[in-house]
Design an enzyme around this catalytic site. Structure first.
Site, PDB file in Angstrom:
ATOM      1  N   ARG A 242      65.910 -10.017  26.379  1.00 34.02           N
ATOM      2  CA  ARG A 242      64.815  -9.439  25.638  1.00 34.02           C
ATOM      3  C   ARG A 242      65.052  -9.878  24.380  1.00 34.02           C
ATOM      4  O   ARG A 242      65.880  -9.924  23.354  1.00 34.02           O
ATOM      5  CB  ARG A 242      64.772  -8.060  26.177  1.00 34.02           C
ATOM      6  CG  ARG A 242      64.489  -8.090  27.728  1.00 34.02           C
ATOM      7  CD  ARG A 242      63.192  -8.463  28.304  1.00 34.02           C
ATOM      8  NE  ARG A 242      62.373  -7.448  29.304  1.00 34.02           N
ATOM      9  CZ  ARG A 242      62.318  -8.784  30.404  1.00 34.02           C
ATOM     10  NH1 ARG A 242      63.113  -9.748  30.396  1.00 34.02           N
ATOM     11  NH2 ARG A 242      62.201  -7.790  31.703  1.00 34.02           N
ATOM     12  N   GLU A 271      56.739 -11.546  22.386  1.00 28.01           N
ATOM     13  CA  GLU A 271      56.250 -12.704  22.553  1.00 28.01           C
ATOM     14  C   GLU A 271      55.122 -12.473  24.116  1.00 28.01           C
ATOM     15  O   GLU A 271      54.460 -11.791  24.205  1.00 28.01           O
ATOM     16  CB  GLU A 271      57.697 -13.278  23.393  1.00 28.01           C
ATOM     17  CG  GLU A 271      57.914 -12.190  25.013  1.00 28.01           C
ATOM     18  CD  GLU A 271      58.590 -12.856  26.231  1.00 28.01           C
ATOM     19  OE1 GLU A 271      59.742 -13.281  25.681  1.00 28.01           O
ATOM     20  OE2 GLU A 271      58.927 -13.043  27.033  1.00 28.01           O
ATOM     21  N   HIS A 289      59.969 -18.450  27.992  1.00 24.98           N
ATOM     22  CA  HIS A 289      60.879 -17.515  29.195  1.00 24.98           C
ATOM     23  C   HIS A 289      60.638 -17.641  30.540  1.00 24.98           C
ATOM     24  O   HIS A 289      60.061 -17.766  31.165  1.00 24.98           O
ATOM     25  CB  HIS A 289      60.044 -16.349  28.879  1.00 24.98           C
ATOM     26  CG  HIS A 289      60.392 -14.854  29.576  1.00 24.98           C
ATOM     27  ND1 HIS A 289      60.332 -13.620  28.795  1.00 24.98           N
ATOM     28  CD2 HIS A 289      61.412 -14.461  30.661  1.00 24.98           C
ATOM     29  CE1 HIS A 289      60.580 -12.708  29.535  1.00 24.98           C
ATOM     30  NE2 HIS A 289      61.467 -12.971  30.340  1.00 24.98           N
TER      31      HIS A 289
HETATM   32  C1  DGY Z   1      62.634  -9.890  34.930  1.00 22.44           C
HETATM   33  O1  DGY Z   1      62.403 -10.468  35.552  1.00 22.44           O
HETATM   34  O2  DGY Z   1      63.343  -9.690  33.808  1.00 22.44           O
HETATM   35  C2  DGY Z   1      62.232 -11.791  33.739  1.00 22.44           C
HETATM   36  O3  DGY Z   1      62.540 -11.421  32.540  1.00 22.44           O
HETATM   37  C3  DGY Z   1      61.535 -12.550  34.323  1.00 22.44           C
HETATM   38  O4  DGY Z   1      61.970 -13.176  35.417  1.00 22.44           O
END
Ligand code: DGY
Length: 323
Positions: A242, A271, A289
């Site tokens: 993250r 983001e 991402h």
């Molecule tokens: C998640 O699933 O947490 C990712 O960041 C996106 O697939």
């Protein structure tokens, strides 16, 4: 009996949307424009299940709305720091996520960023796209060798372990990790992994550092100026976890001033806004991402949500319940 009403906040893979439509009274989001807080509140009052994803901020305000009808929030994503989980629990809501199905693809993206950063791939591509490449040179775009180097993983859950496997068995990398608890001994043995006593120890020893901890207040700016200064000048930082785990301003400074050699980022603080400081740098590899972005995985994520809400509406415990 009436079908349960389900609101899906973003566009999902067509085959999962088709299944949802067959089973439920479903409101899809054809436009794929993120829903506003007011629209999410309205969904909480009119639907039985809300199916948000990691881009939807499901705040205490939304969860505490009066005359709520929603009973289950089936998050499309393994990370659920987009949901105020304490309020959800206090409100008696069930929350589920989508673990397991995105492990390998996210680990692949972490490995991709590691290789891109080590081998200066974005700089090389820019050279070609800008029509500035004049031919092979013995001294052009010299990067760092990956094979045999040390990879330090902060957080050692499923995705970190999958990356460690690829790195150790595929690239002969030595594995260090820092995590609150140790995985089973057979995993440690298979990877010949060494557990570090502190993040500081890991940062000072690793050639590549990859972040795999959950987002949220507890890990906000875990990688800050002080810790970046502990890394080797030839080291690379990879973040597929993250964005807010890293202090962006400090990382930009570290990359600019050469405290570290490079960074590979798939996630960003706030983001889709990206700190403009990253855009002027040569030594950062940036992806939007993409961790779980494969056809197989996104369909599997949708199916996982489907299985969770189906279990819930059948009066069973959803497999991926987080609260
Ligand atoms: C998640 O699933 O947490 C990712 O960041 C996106 O697939």
């Amino acid at each position: 009996m009436n079908k349960p009403k389900v609101v899906v906040t973003r566009k999902w893979p067509a085959e999962v949307e088709a299944q949802l439509s067959a089973l439920y009274d479903v409101q899809l989001n054809e436009s794929d424009i993120p829903m506003t807080a007011d629209e999410l509140k309205q969904a909480m009052q009119t639907a039985d299940a809300l199916l948000p994803t990691v881009t939807d901020s499901i705040t205490a305000d939304i969860l505490s709305i009066e005359d709520k009808r929603v009973k289950i929030i089936g998050n499309f994503g393994v990370g659920y720091n987009n949901i105020d989980i304490h309020t959800a629990k206090a409100q008696g809501l069930v929350v589920t996520n989508t673990p397991h199905v995105l492990t390998d693809c996210t680990a692949d993206i972490a490995m991709l960023l590691l290789l891109m950063s080590a081998r200066r791939a974005p700089e090389g591509e820019r050279l070609i796209l800008n029509q500035e490449w004049t031919g092979w040179k013995p001294t052009q775009l010299i990067g760092h060798k990956v094979t045999g180097k040390t990879l330090g993983l902060i957080g050692f859950g499923r995705i970190a372990q999958a990356m460690a496997k690829k790195a150790h068995h595929g690239f002969g990398m030595k594995i260090l990790f820092y995590a609150p608890s140790s995985p089973p001994q057979n995993i440690i043995n298979d990877l010949q992994a060494i557990r570090c006593d502190s993040i500081e120890e890991l940062l000072s020893e690793a050639n590549f550092v990859s972040l795999h901890c959950p987002g949220g207040e507890a890990t906000r700016h875990l990688i800050n100026e002080k810790r970046l200064k502990l890394m080797r000048p030839s080291a690379h930082l990879i973040n597929t976890a993250r964005g807010d785990v890293v202090d962006s301003k400090a990382l930009i400074k570290a990359l600019k001033e050469g405290w570290i050699a490079g960074a590979g980022l798939d996630v960003f603080e706030g983001e889709p806004h990206i700190d403009p400081g990253f855009l002027d740098l040569n030594n950062v590899s940036l992806l939007p991402h993409l961790g779980s972005a494969t056809e197989e995985t996104r369909v599997a994520m949708g199916n996982r949500v489907l299985a969770n809400i189906s279990a819930f509406f059948a009066g069973e415990e959803p497999k991926d319940r987080v609260v």
